[in-house]
Structure formats: structure tokens, C-alpha cells
Design an enzyme around this catalytic site. Structure first.
Site, PDB file in Angstrom:
ATOM      1  N   GLU A 165       1.801 -13.367  -5.859  1.00 20.19           N
ATOM      2  CA  GLU A 165       0.481 -13.512  -5.217  1.00 20.19           C
ATOM      3  C   GLU A 165      -0.677 -13.541  -6.202  1.00 20.19           C
ATOM      4  OE1 GLU A 165       0.174 -10.570  -2.075  1.00 20.19           O
ATOM      5  OE2 GLU A 165       2.227 -10.930  -1.425  1.00 20.19           O
ATOM      6  N   ASN A 208       6.170 -16.063  -6.792  1.00 22.89           N
ATOM      7  CA  ASN A 208       6.272 -15.798  -5.350  1.00 22.89           C
ATOM      8  C   ASN A 208       4.879 -15.691  -4.742  1.00 22.89           C
ATOM      9  OD1 ASN A 208       8.054 -15.035  -3.068  1.00 22.89           O
ATOM     10  ND2 ASN A 208       7.018 -13.061  -3.186  1.00 22.89           N
ATOM     11  N   HIS A 245       5.485 -15.847   5.826  1.00 22.00           N
ATOM     12  CA  HIS A 245       5.014 -14.929   6.879  1.00 22.00           C
ATOM     13  C   HIS A 245       4.239 -15.785   7.877  1.00 22.00           C
ATOM     14  CE1 HIS A 245       6.249 -11.354   4.738  1.00 22.00           C
ATOM     15  NE2 HIS A 245       5.509 -11.677   3.686  1.00 22.00           N
ATOM     16  N   GLU A 273      10.384 -14.064   2.264  1.00 18.47           N
ATOM     17  CA  GLU A 273       9.934 -12.917   3.070  1.00 18.47           C
ATOM     18  C   GLU A 273       9.723 -13.328   4.528  1.00 18.47           C
ATOM     19  OE1 GLU A 273       6.575 -10.936   1.315  1.00 18.47           O
ATOM     20  OE2 GLU A 273       7.324 -11.145  -0.728  1.00 18.47           O
ATOM     21  N   ASP A 275       9.229 -13.852   8.238  1.00 16.28           N
ATOM     22  CA  ASP A 275       9.098 -13.200   9.530  1.00 16.28           C
ATOM     23  C   ASP A 275       8.109 -14.049  10.334  1.00 16.28           C
ATOM     24  OD1 ASP A 275       7.435 -10.390   7.882  1.00 16.28           O
ATOM     25  OD2 ASP A 275       6.588 -12.351   8.389  1.00 16.28           O
TER      26      ASP A 275
HETATM   27  O1  G3I Z   1       5.480   5.707  -0.433  1.00 17.60           O
HETATM   28  C1  G3I Z   1       4.378   6.156   0.392  1.00 17.60           C
HETATM   29  C2  G3I Z   1       4.700   7.520   0.986  1.00 17.60           C
HETATM   30  O2  G3I Z   1       4.789   8.461  -0.063  1.00 17.60           O
HETATM   31  C3  G3I Z   1       3.593   7.912   1.964  1.00 17.60           C
HETATM   32  O3  G3I Z   1       3.937   9.140   2.576  1.00 17.60           O
HETATM   33  C4  G3I Z   1       3.467   6.812   3.028  1.00 17.60           C
HETATM   34  C5  G3I Z   1       2.414   7.119   4.053  1.00 17.60           C
HETATM   35  O4  G3I Z   1       1.158   6.825   3.489  1.00 17.60           O
HETATM   36  O5  G3I Z   1       3.127   5.567   2.383  1.00 17.60           O
HETATM   37  C6  G3I Z   1       4.168   5.153   1.512  1.00 17.60           C
HETATM   38  O6  G3I Z   1       3.796   3.934   0.911  1.00 17.60           O
HETATM   39  C7  G3I Z   1       3.861   2.829   1.806  1.00 17.60           C
HETATM   40  C8  G3I Z   1       4.803   1.778   1.179  1.00 17.60           C
HETATM   41  O7  G3I Z   1       4.835   0.574   1.982  1.00 17.60           O
HETATM   42  C9  G3I Z   1       6.228   2.315   1.050  1.00 17.60           C
HETATM   43  O8  G3I Z   1       6.733   2.600   2.315  1.00 17.60           O
HETATM   44  C10 G3I Z   1       2.474   2.221   1.902  1.00 17.60           C
HETATM   45  O9  G3I Z   1       1.643   3.135   2.600  1.00 17.60           O
HETATM   46  C11 G3I Z   1       2.547   0.901   2.664  1.00 17.60           C
HETATM   47  O10 G3I Z   1       1.281   0.247   2.618  1.00 17.60           O
HETATM   48  C12 G3I Z   1       3.552  -0.030   2.001  1.00 17.60           C
HETATM   49  O11 G3I Z   1       3.626  -1.214   2.780  1.00 17.60           O
HETATM   50  C13 G3I Z   1       4.369  -2.268   2.154  1.00 17.60           C
HETATM   51  C14 G3I Z   1       3.405  -3.394   1.786  1.00 17.60           C
HETATM   52  O12 G3I Z   1       4.143  -4.484   1.196  1.00 17.60           O
HETATM   53  C15 G3I Z   1       2.361  -2.929   0.805  1.00 17.60           C
HETATM   54  O13 G3I Z   1       1.529  -4.035   0.482  1.00 17.60           O
HETATM   55  C16 G3I Z   1       5.408  -2.801   3.126  1.00 17.60           C
HETATM   56  O14 G3I Z   1       6.391  -1.801   3.378  1.00 17.60           O
HETATM   57  C17 G3I Z   1       6.083  -4.056   2.570  1.00 17.60           C
HETATM   58  O15 G3I Z   1       6.899  -4.656   3.564  1.00 17.60           O
HETATM   59  C18 G3I Z   1       5.040  -5.076   2.136  1.00 17.60           C
HETATM   60  O16 G3I Z   1       5.702  -6.151   1.547  1.00 17.60           O
HETATM   61  C19 G3I Z   1       4.849  -7.155   0.972  1.00 17.60           C
HETATM   62  C20 G3I Z   1       5.589  -7.765  -0.187  1.00 17.60           C
HETATM   63  O17 G3I Z   1       5.947  -6.773  -1.103  1.00 17.60           O
HETATM   64  C21 G3I Z   1       4.757  -8.871  -0.814  1.00 17.60           C
HETATM   65  N1  G3I Z   1       4.405  -9.881   0.174  1.00 17.60           N
HETATM   66  C22 G3I Z   1       3.688  -9.338   1.308  1.00 17.60           C
HETATM   67  C23 G3I Z   1       4.526  -8.261   1.989  1.00 17.60           C
HETATM   68  C24 G3I Z   1       3.804  -7.722   3.206  1.00 17.60           C
HETATM   69  O18 G3I Z   1       2.632  -7.061   2.833  1.00 17.60           O
END
Ligand code: G3I
Length: 345
Positions: A165, A208, A245, A273, A275
Site C-alpha cells: 500500500e 501488494n 476488498h 485479500e 472479501d
Molecule cells: O494486538 C492488539 C491487541 O494487543 C489489543 O488488545 C487489541 C485490541 O485493541 O488490538 C490488537 O491489534 C489489532 C490487530 O488487528 C491484531 O488483532 C488492531 O487493533 C486491529 O486494528 C488490527 O486490524 C487488522 C488491520 O489489518 C490493521 O490495519 C486486521 O486484523 C487485518 O485483517 C487487517 O488486514 C489488512 C492487511 O494487513 C493489509 N490490507 C488491508 C487489510 C484490512 O485492513
């Protein structure tokens, strides 16, 4: 009296029939019967030399429903968050790989190849990186992160999202603002790919991004120009990941053109990715078909297994419902791959 012409023509006819019969028998003997249509996504994708994968969260690997679906349906795995910079190098020079190793070890034990996601990204970046303002320092930190993570997984990762990105949304076709762009300039992407090739020559190196599926989009054209330039100058790049997406309408009409045009540059294309909001079966079928129509479309990864695993809360965008049941989108994807649904006794 035998009519000389008639007896010779009868002989010719018999010889012709014999020759035809011989050819048919040879043909039948050497023709390879088509493989039976598979009843799972990964197995059917493999029949065309492709894969069908999913994003995986380490903390769900103790959920039997989750792992049953994962190991039955998918032959490619992408750690959803566990290989990102904030998870692997939370403080400078201190690498942690527990959860990512868990996913890689599970995948390799179940015949699933791994996509590494992702080495250089402006999001999920530890604060200590974002605070760097000196170019020499940041270049060293970026190269050290790439080398440190890729060396740890060396030989275990089929393809890496080296940079994720980096292009701006909207009509500029330029790089987005980020600490890497702002401190290092446009060249940071090339630097990252060259460092990655040295770190693990066995891995395919991918760029990507999202919203690069529509051929008419300025962002798509910006990425296309970069890949064309990289290939022209011998900058190591092997693939482009299209995150896919999508909204309820699924892929743009030009998605097939986009995949074909990038592939024509001499790179693999991967849907990385996928969905789709509310998972319309036709939208999933159109996406799978777009990949099947391009020889260098290496495979498809959905961004999660069950709707309840999705980052798109409430949009029901995946192939299995919260209970792990196949949705109509699953059957649409499987049959478009060429497979046939399992008959559950
Ligand atoms: O690890 C912390 C945890 O310690 C904490 O308790 C919890 C609650 O705040 O948050 C956890 O981190 C979360 C992380 O996922 C791991 O679960 C973040 O808040 C959350 O924002 C994060 O979301 C991820 C997101 O990327 C972040 O941008 C999604 O799971 C993930 O599916 C998403 O994937 C991205 C790709 O990597 C890149 N392309 C876009 C795609 C969707 O955003």
C-alpha cells in the site's frame, strides 16, 4: 470376374478402416483422463496449477472448527497480522516471531505454502520507526528489518509482500505520504525489493495494494508504471498482489484486463485479500473467473475463513458463515474453479 477396381477399392477401404482403428486405439491408450473434479477449494485450484488460500490468525489455531476448515479447504496461508512490523520488531533490533512461527509451522505441517505479509508498510508500524527523520538511519532500519525477518523465515516463504500500500488513493497515481516516502523519497520501494532479493533469493517478491483492480484507475496506472519500470531496469520484482476488498458488486468490469496487463509485464498476479460485502455468489464467481482466465494468476487468498473472522465486521464477506457452514459464495467459487461440491453422507 472380379472387378479389378472394385477389389482394390475394397482393400483400400479395409486398410483405411484398420488405420483409423489403430489411431483410435493409440489415442485412447495415450490420452490422459482428466483429473476428477475436486470438492475442496485448494485441491481444485491445484488442478490448474494455482492455489486457494486464506489469512490466518495465530490465536485461532486452537479452534477446531477453524483448523478443520483451514486444513481441508486451503493450500496457501497468509498470517493476518503476525508478520507485520509491530508484531515482529516492536523495538529496534529486537525481533519476536512466536505467533508468526506458530502459523508457519502449522502451514508447513499441513502442506500449505506461506505468503509473507508484510515487510514495509506505513500501518501497524511501531512508533520508534515512524519517529525517524534521518534518511541514512531509516534506510538502515528498513533494510535491517527486511533482512532480519526474511532471514528468520528463509526458505519457508513462497512469496513476500515486500511493500504494501505505497500508492495514494485518488487521482494522483503517485506514492502516498508515509515515513518511508517522506524521508527516503520514491526510491524506497526499489531499495526494499533489492534488499529482499538478497535476503532470500528463493522467495517471490510482490508489491501488494488495494483499489488497483480497475484498469481505469490512476492508482492502478501508477503501480503499473512502477512495475514496468522495475522490469525494464532489472529491479527484482516477481509478483503483484491485488487485495480485492470489494463492495457488493464485486470486481470492476476491467479486472480481467488489469490482471492480464500486469501479467504481460512478466510478473505473476495474485489475488491476495479477497472479501466481498455480503458475499454475492456471482461476485465471487466473477473474481475466480478473472483469475482463471489469466495464466499467470497464481492463486487467490480470501481474507479470512468465517464471516466472524473478518476485519469487515457485519459485512458477511467470506465463504463460510460464523458457524463454519459453506455459503452459496463457497459453491460459486468452487464450481467456477472447476470443482464439484462434496456430497455429505
Ligand atoms: O494486538 C492488539 C491487541 O494487543 C489489543 O488488545 C487489541 C485490541 O485493541 O488490538 C490488537 O491489534 C489489532 C490487530 O488487528 C491484531 O488483532 C488492531 O487493533 C486491529 O486494528 C488490527 O486490524 C487488522 C488491520 O489489518 C490493521 O490495519 C486486521 O486484523 C487485518 O485483517 C487487517 O488486514 C489488512 C492487511 O494487513 C493489509 N490490507 C488491508 C487489510 C484490512 O485492513
Amino acid at each position: 470376374m472380379k472387378h479389378p477396381h472394385r477389389s482394390s477399392s475394397r482393400r483400400a477401404c479395409l486398410l483405411g478402416l484398420l488405420a483409423a482403428a489403430t489411431l483410435v486405439s493409440i489415442g485412447t491408450a495415450t490420452a490422459t483422463p482428466p483429473a476428477p473434479r475436486a470438492s475442496t477449494l485448494g485441491a481444485q485450484a491445484a488442478q490448474s496449477g494455482r492455489y486457494f488460500g486464506t489469512a490466518v490468525a495465530a490465536y485461532k489455531l486452537n479452534d477446531r472448527t477453524y483448523t478443520t476448515l483451514l486444513d481441508r479447504e486451503f493450500n496457501r496461508v497468509t498470517p493476518e497480522n503476525e508478520m507485520k512490523w509491530d508484531a515482529t520488531e516492536p523495538s529496534r533490533g529486537s525481533f519476536t516471531f512466536g505467533p508468526s512461527d506458530q502459523i508457519v509451522n502449522h502451514a508447513l505441517a499441513h502442506g500449505q505454502k506461506v505468503r509473507g505479509h508484510t515487510l514495509v508498510w506505513h500501518s501497524q508500524l511501531p512508533g520508534w520507526v515512524g519517529a525517524i527523520t534521518d534518511a541514512t538511519t531509516l534506510r538502515g532500519v528498513m533494510n535491517n528489518h527486511i533482512a532480519g525477518e526474511m532471514t528468520h523465515f528463509k526458505g519457508k516463504i513462497h512469496s513476500w509482500d515486500v511493500v504494501n500500500e505505497a500508492f495514494a488513493d485518488g487521482g494522483s497515481g503517485q506514492h502516498r505520504s508515509s515515513v518511508f516516502q517522506n524521508v527516503l523519497g520514491d526510491g524506497f520501494i526499489e531499495t526494499a525489493f533489492r534488499t529482499a532479493r538478497t535476503a532470500d533469493p528463493s522467495a517471490k517478491l510482490c508489491y501488494n495494494d488495494y483499489s488497483i483492480e480497475d484498469w481505469n484507475s490512476a492508482k492502478t496506472q501508477g503501480v503499473y508504471r512502477m512495475v514496468r519500470d522495475f522490469k525494464a531496469r532489472g529491479v527484482p520484482i516477481d509478483c503483484v498482489g491485488f487485495q480485492a476488498h470489494f463492495g457488493t458488486s464485486g470486481p470492476p468490469a476491467s479486472f480481467g484486463t488489469t490482471l492480464a496487463n500486469f501479467a504481460a509485464l512478466g510478473v505473476d498476479v495474485q489475488i491476495t485479500e479477497l472479501d466481498i460485502a455480503q458475499a454475492p455468489p456471482t461476485a465471487y464467481a466473477n473474481t475466480v473467473r478473472a483469475c482463471m482466465n489469466v495464466a499467470r494468476c497464481a492463486g487467490i487468498t480470501v481474507w479470512g475463513i468465517r464471516d466472524t473472522d473478518s476485519w469487515r465486521t457485519g459485512e458477511n464477506p467470506l465463504l463460510f458463515d460464523g458457524g463454519g457452514n459453506k455459503k452459496s459464495a463457497y459453491y460459486a467459487a468452487l464450481t467456477t474453479l472447476g470443482g464439484t461440491p462434496a456430497v455429505h453422507k
